[in-house]
Design an enzyme around this catalytic site. Sequence first.
Site, PDB file in Angstrom:
ATOM      1  N   LYS A   1     -13.118   1.740  15.820  1.00 23.15           N
ATOM      2  CA  LYS A   1     -11.997   1.138  15.511  1.00 23.15           C
ATOM      3  C   LYS A   1     -11.061   0.788  17.087  1.00 23.15           C
ATOM      4  O   LYS A   1     -10.557  -0.178  17.296  1.00 23.15           O
ATOM      5  CB  LYS A   1     -11.028   1.630  14.723  1.00 23.15           C
TER       6      LYS A   1
ATOM      7  N   ASN B   1       0.956  -1.154  -0.067  1.00 25.50           N
ATOM      8  CA  ASN B   1       0.017  -0.183   0.038  1.00 25.50           C
ATOM      9  C   ASN B   1       0.873   1.067  -0.005  1.00 25.50           C
ATOM     10  O   ASN B   1       2.202   1.001  -0.041  1.00 25.50           O
ATOM     11  CB  ASN B   1      -0.918  -0.159   1.136  1.00 25.50           C
TER      12      ASN B   1
ATOM     13  N   ASP C   1      -4.210  -6.008   5.106  1.00 22.97           N
ATOM     14  CA  ASP C   1      -5.420  -7.024   5.729  1.00 22.97           C
ATOM     15  C   ASP C   1      -5.326  -8.060   5.362  1.00 22.97           C
ATOM     16  O   ASP C   1      -5.609  -9.063   5.901  1.00 22.97           O
ATOM     17  CB  ASP C   1      -6.686  -6.280   5.552  1.00 22.97           C
TER      18      ASP C   1
ATOM     19  N   PHE D   1      -3.557   3.297  15.299  1.00 19.17           N
ATOM     20  CA  PHE D   1      -3.807   4.307  14.080  1.00 19.17           C
ATOM     21  C   PHE D   1      -4.896   3.972  13.249  1.00 19.17           C
ATOM     22  O   PHE D   1      -5.179   2.663  13.291  1.00 19.17           O
ATOM     23  CB  PHE D   1      -2.456   4.515  13.358  1.00 19.17           C
TER      24      PHE D   1
END
Length: 372
Positions: free
Chosen positions: A307, A174, A243, A293
């Site tokens: 989250k 990413n 992920d 984060f």
Amino acid sequence: MTEAAGQFITPVTMQALSQRPVYGSQWDARADNNMLHINLSREADACLIAPASADFMAKLAQGRADDLLSLLCLARPRQTVPLLLAPAMNREMWSHPATQRNMAQLRADGATVLGVGQGDQACGETGDGRMLEPQELLDDLVAFFQPKSLMGQQVLITAGPTYEAIDPVRGITNLSSGKMGFAIARAAREAGAEVTLVAGPVSLATPRGVRRVDVRSARDMQAAVAQQVDAATVFIACAAVADWRPAVAADQKIKKDGSGQAPELDFVENPDILAAVAQSARALSRALYCVGFAAESQDLLANAQAKRTRKGVPLLVGNIGPATFGQDDNALLLVDEAGALELPHNSKLALARQLIANIARRIRAGGQNDGH
Ligand code: CTP
């Protein structure tokens, strides 16, 4: 400049490069009160001697004052004008007991000795004793003035992306640059913590004084974190961990087979490093302050709050991923049980320092690692 410094470069060179006046003698007529050692040492925020020769340090250790520089070091107000030394000398001179003894004395007298670099020396020998690079000196000087709010803490940080192999030449990753995590590592170190940085594949320089472990995949990162986490008192998960990873990484490069069909890839979920660390610390009642984060693309507050609870951490830091990846600045939203605090747009380093100060306050206030 001392007389010895003038043997290497002239005062004119120094003046031209720095655009500042250069003084060499306490009798310099530019000081109308003949008190240069007082004038210069009163207007300074700090004295940094770079390079500090073995001879000059011996002189300082004895409190001698036979030239302007040693005189102003002795005359400076010690409580408000710190003295920092950047030694530079041949390796034998550096390791000589007399030099080491002088440095111990200077430290005992309140000076900060910044250490030396290692490598090729002007004399042709190789070893310890090179002056630190100018950028390193600047970083150390800046760090010196930061509040030591994390003294005694062991901080473990993850940063950057992970890379998940498809075959030996391809993978998925990413756009995380690692800059925020590296800035946090620097800020934590400046605040006096022992810092270990577990970094995904990024091409960033390791901040001064930070221990770095390089990893590639999420599972490498998880293994490195597992190895380091027992010693940690603070865990900051800043990495943009992939992920998912391809279920199988092919041993050989996957070739086109001429059919025009793209290969099918199956993905499996990666372990959630942060959630696992936070959960294990809770289960063991360990004093490990965990910070997560969240890189979101929209609805920052709602996503970050959800989250935080899902990961089971007391503090979650939200930012808008696409707006910040690769940039040198950012804006943060600190979300805890009580609400949210915005750290407005600023450089990543400035934000990292604010975040570290905020974490330090929470730890001092007895913040528990309980995100629920
Ligand atoms: N994280 C982690 N291990 C993972 C995934 C994420 O440690 N496998 C950590 C990140 O370092 C970050 C936080 O969890 O501190 C949030 O990561 P993010 O990818 O934004 O959240 P996700 O859990 O993936 O949630 P979502 O899919 O909703 O974005």
